[in-house]
Write a protein that holds these residues in place. Structure first.
Motif, mmCIF file in Angstrom:
data_model
loop_
_atom_site.group_PDB
_atom_site.id
_atom_site.type_symbol
_atom_site.label_atom_id
_atom_site.label_comp_id
_atom_site.label_asym_id
_atom_site.label_seq_id
_atom_site.Cartn_x
_atom_site.Cartn_y
_atom_site.Cartn_z
ATOM 1 N N PRO A 230 -53.331 60.518 65.328
ATOM 2 C CA PRO A 230 -53.114 60.933 63.943
ATOM 3 C C PRO A 230 -52.830 59.730 63.058
ATOM 4 O O PRO A 230 -52.217 58.748 63.492
ATOM 5 C CB PRO A 230 -51.907 61.859 64.036
ATOM 6 N N VAL A 231 -53.268 59.812 61.821
ATOM 7 C CA VAL A 231 -53.079 58.740 60.848
ATOM 8 C C VAL A 231 -52.107 59.218 59.782
ATOM 9 O O VAL A 231 -52.373 60.203 59.075
ATOM 10 C CB VAL A 231 -54.416 58.308 60.216
ATOM 11 N N LEU A 232 -50.980 58.537 59.683
ATOM 12 C CA LEU A 232 -50.001 58.863 58.651
ATOM 13 C C LEU A 232 -50.407 58.212 57.340
ATOM 14 O O LEU A 232 -50.795 57.040 57.310
ATOM 15 C CB LEU A 232 -48.617 58.348 59.051
ATOM 16 N N ASN A 233 -50.310 58.963 56.273
ATOM 17 C CA ASN A 233 -50.565 58.424 54.941
ATOM 18 C C ASN A 233 -49.976 59.395 53.912
ATOM 19 O O ASN A 233 -49.205 60.296 54.272
ATOM 20 C CB ASN A 233 -52.073 58.204 54.710
ATOM 21 N N ALA A 234 -50.339 59.218 52.676
ATOM 22 C CA ALA A 234 -49.777 60.052 51.613
ATOM 23 C C ALA A 234 -50.221 61.505 51.700
ATOM 24 O O ALA A 234 -49.649 62.374 51.019
ATOM 25 C CB ALA A 234 -50.153 59.474 50.244
ATOM 26 N N ARG A 235 -51.224 61.812 52.552
ATOM 27 C CA ARG A 235 -51.706 63.196 52.668
ATOM 28 C C ARG A 235 -51.080 63.927 53.860
ATOM 29 O O ARG A 235 -51.423 65.087 54.114
ATOM 30 C CB ARG A 235 -53.230 63.216 52.810
ATOM 31 N N THR A 236 -50.201 63.277 54.583
ATOM 32 C CA THR A 236 -49.559 63.913 55.729
ATOM 33 C C THR A 236 -48.766 65.134 55.284
ATOM 34 O O THR A 236 -48.162 65.148 54.212
ATOM 35 C CB THR A 236 -48.631 62.911 56.437
ATOM 36 N N THR A 237 -48.787 66.164 56.122
ATOM 37 C CA THR A 237 -48.042 67.397 55.844
ATOM 38 C C THR A 237 -46.959 67.584 56.903
ATOM 39 O O THR A 237 -47.208 67.404 58.099
ATOM 40 C CB THR A 237 -48.978 68.621 55.858
ATOM 41 N N ILE A 238 -45.760 67.930 56.476
ATOM 42 C CA ILE A 238 -44.658 68.254 57.383
ATOM 43 C C ILE A 238 -44.543 69.762 57.472
ATOM 44 O O ILE A 238 -44.398 70.448 56.446
ATOM 45 C CB ILE A 238 -43.335 67.647 56.895
ATOM 46 N N VAL A 239 -44.624 70.286 58.692
ATOM 47 C CA VAL A 239 -44.506 71.733 58.914
ATOM 48 C C VAL A 239 -43.120 72.025 59.472
ATOM 49 O O VAL A 239 -42.737 71.507 60.525
ATOM 50 C CB VAL A 239 -45.597 72.245 59.877
ATOM 51 N N LEU A 240 -42.378 72.842 58.750
ATOM 52 C CA LEU A 240 -41.004 73.155 59.104
ATOM 53 C C LEU A 240 -40.775 74.644 58.886
ATOM 54 O O LEU A 240 -40.850 75.135 57.766
ATOM 55 C CB LEU A 240 -40.036 72.337 58.245
ATOM 56 N N SER A 241 -40.512 75.349 59.964
ATOM 57 C CA SER A 241 -40.316 76.796 59.885
ATOM 58 C C SER A 241 -39.072 77.130 59.076
ATOM 59 O O SER A 241 -38.076 76.389 59.078
ATOM 60 C CB SER A 241 -40.196 77.388 61.287
ATOM 61 N N ALA A 242 -39.107 78.266 58.426
ATOM 62 C CA ALA A 242 -37.939 78.754 57.688
ATOM 63 C C ALA A 242 -36.782 79.079 58.622
ATOM 64 O O ALA A 242 -35.641 79.245 58.174
ATOM 65 C CB ALA A 242 -38.322 79.982 56.868
ATOM 66 N N ASN A 243 -37.053 79.173 59.931
ATOM 67 C CA ASN A 243 -36.001 79.475 60.903
ATOM 68 C C ASN A 243 -35.110 78.274 61.215
ATOM 69 O O ASN A 243 -34.050 78.434 61.827
ATOM 70 C CB ASN A 243 -36.615 79.974 62.219
ATOM 71 N N GLU A 244 -35.548 77.082 60.830
ATOM 72 C CA GLU A 244 -34.771 75.895 61.166
ATOM 73 C C GLU A 244 -33.505 75.818 60.312
ATOM 74 O O GLU A 244 -33.475 76.262 59.177
ATOM 75 C CB GLU A 244 -35.612 74.633 60.992
ATOM 76 N N SER A 245 -32.474 75.218 60.882
ATOM 77 C CA SER A 245 -31.157 75.170 60.240
ATOM 78 C C SER A 245 -31.134 74.179 59.086
ATOM 79 O O SER A 245 -31.995 73.298 58.965
ATOM 80 C CB SER A 245 -30.104 74.788 61.265
ATOM 81 N N GLN A 246 -30.093 74.318 58.259
ATOM 82 C CA GLN A 246 -29.931 73.425 57.112
ATOM 83 C C GLN A 246 -29.852 71.956 57.513
ATOM 84 O O GLN A 246 -30.486 71.111 56.862
ATOM 85 C CB GLN A 246 -28.689 73.830 56.316
#
Length: 521
Positions: free
Chosen positions: A31-47
């Motif tokens: 994978p190539v990290l750049n300004a178009r990278t997306t972070i996927v984080l479920s709503a179930n994850e804690s604060q």
């Protein structure tokens, strides 16, 4: 074998997201990290995990000039995807082989026919997941744990490729409890004072950076200030960041004795009911959902020996030890009335070590015994430390002869003393006194590196303390100033610690740490 199992489980998880994920794809690219990278984080994850993910997004902005989107699914992603989650919260309930508390993994998985491989940052629990986030940022974005305090900034990049074969499991930390004590915080309160109405001493924005730093260093406990109350705002914020709040030796159960009323007796012999009520009130002031590691013990007002305030035990170590032992039992009973599953530590600071070595303290087996150093990195157990115990350690010290404004404790001493504790199995607890943090960034990171890894980075685990220190000076200089400057700077660090200041006559009296006599241990 463990890593293969981990990868298999991650691919099962990703298959639940998209049936296109499969094994055996030829010539996989990373994978190539750049300004178009997306972070996927479920709503179930804690604060706390969500806040760490936001820090990761800010790290991306530092390196690539733009923050990635944080969203609950990979829908619409056009670049690399970073999937963040506790192992048990990943899709379909799959578990990527993480079982030890606070362990974590960083893995790359690929989807058949897709150009968007996924980076999975996962932990066995909440804090393990947070550590995965920050470890990824440190390894691949170049954002170091101490960057806020050293003013270091990683170089701007257009893109960073992650190896397609990246599949790594990080074991649980060596020390169970480890973190900072922000003490004698005169520089921080002057630089970033808190609002007069919130009584934080230091602004909440800077407290937030302190807590982030502890987590980036893979710590899990914090003493958020010297003379504080259980309901101060920074204590609540520490919990929101995912840290365990604990106390120090001078404020057992969080009782701020520096604010003790002048007209109220402070005497556990003649007026035990007054202290017991004060302890009870302090315990009740903490938020019900606050995660706390309770410090128990008995000292005088403003961090002096209790014997200096009670004539009945002055000059009588046996009576003093018996009274402190009673206070510990009473404090445990008070805490357990509302927190039946509470965990306890007691710090053997100054007279505490002597009383323990003389056999005058009776510490219940469920209380972790914590040996303190002398303020200069020499731990005071005199070789008596045992498995299951821990350490209270300084890399900064404010008194009439210490240099609090720059590094004090040589790294070889850190390696030698903490190595001795690890060999004894005394890895239950490690509280690091950092004072104002910024003057002691290198040694603070060194102690926390040992607490997590069990050795200093840059050298083999079995390296001698001297060799490990030399390697660490070069490691630190490289990460802060670059490889070209590292050899010369490492030599300067070594020479600096070999040149202690002195005071008085004869000039052999040592003002700082480097040649504190071994007898001082």
């Amino acid at each position: 074998m463990t890593r293969l199992v981990t990868l298999h489980c991650i691919l099962v998880v990703l298959a639940a997201i998209s049936p296109a994920f499969a094994f055996g794809q030829p010539r996989l690219s990373g994978p190539v990290l750049n300004a178009r990278t997306t972070i996927v984080l479920s709503a179930n994850e804690s604060q706390p995990i969500r806040l760490a993910a936001q820090d990761l997004a800010s790290d991306f902005a530092t390196v690539f000039g733009a923050k990635p989107r944080i969203q609950p699914t990979a829908s619409g992603a056009t670049g690399a995807v970073i999937l963040i989650g506790e192992a048990d919260n990943l899709p379909a309930g799959s578990h990527p082989g993480l079982t030890a508390p606070e362990s974590f993994s960083i893995d790359v998985a690929h989807a058949a026919g897709s150009s968007n491989p996924t980076i999975v940052l996962s932990g066995a629990d909440m804090r393990g997941t947070i550590y995965a986030i920050y470890q990824f940022s440190q390894e691949f974005l170049g954002v170091g744990p101490m960057d806020y305090w050293t003013d270091h900034r990683p170089p701007r990049r257009a893109a960073i490729e992650i190896p397609a074969s990246r599949h790594q499991l990080y074991p649980a930390p060596v020390f169970r409890y480890r973190g900072f004590f922000i003490n004698d915080e005169d520089l921080l309160t002057g630089w970033a004072p808190g609002e007069k109405t919130d009584h934080t001493g230091i602004s909440l924005a800077v407290w937030n950076k302190v807590f982030e730093t502890v987590l980036r260093l893979k710590g899990n406990i914090i003493v958020p200030g010297t003379w504080i109350f259980p309901n101060d705002p920074q204590i609540r914020l520490a919990g929101e960041r995912g840290l365990i709040v604990t106390q120090h030796h001078a404020i057992p159960l969080g009782l701020n004795v520096a604010r003790w009323p002048r007209d109220v007796p402070y005497n556990f012999t003649t007026h035990p009911e007054i202290l017991e009520r004060a302890w009870r009130d302090a315990v009740a002031e903490y938020a019900p959902n606050q995660e706390i590691l309770w410090d128990v013990g008995l000292r005088g007002l403003s961090d002096v020996s209790y014997a200096s305030m009670d004539p009945s035990v002055r000059g009588n170590d046996q009576a003093l030890g018996a009274l402190i032992s009673k206070a510990i039992r009473d404090q445990m009973s008070i805490v357990r009335a509302s927190h039946p599953d509470a965990h306890f530590v007691t710090d053997l600071w100054q007279e505490g070590a002597r009383l323990q070595q003389e056999g005058y303290l009776s510490i219940p087996p469920e209380v972790t015994t914590v040996w303190a150093d002398n303020g200069y990195g020499y731990l005071g157990d005199k070789g008596e430390v045992k498995s299951g115990e821990g350490a209270y350690y300084h890399v900064a010290m404010m008194n009439d002869r210490s240099n609090q404004l720059t590094e004090m404790v040589p790294v070889d001493r850190i390696a030698e003393e903490l190595g001795r504790y690890m060999r004894a199995g005394a890895t239950e607890y490690l509280l690091l006194n950092t004072s104002d943090i910024r003057p002691v960034t290198m040694t603070a990171e060194a102690v926390m590196d040992v607490a997590w890894l069990g050795h200093l980075p840059g050298s083999a685990a079995d390296a001698s303390p001297a060799a490990a220190a030399d390697a660490y000076y070069r490691y630190w200089a490289t990460q802060e100033f670059g490889a070209k400057a590292a050899p010369a700077l490492a030599a300067i660090y070594k020479a600096y610690f070999a040149a202690p200041a002195t005071f008085g006559a004869p000039p052999s009296n040592t003002a700082i740490s480097s040649i504190t006599p071994k007898a001082a241990r």
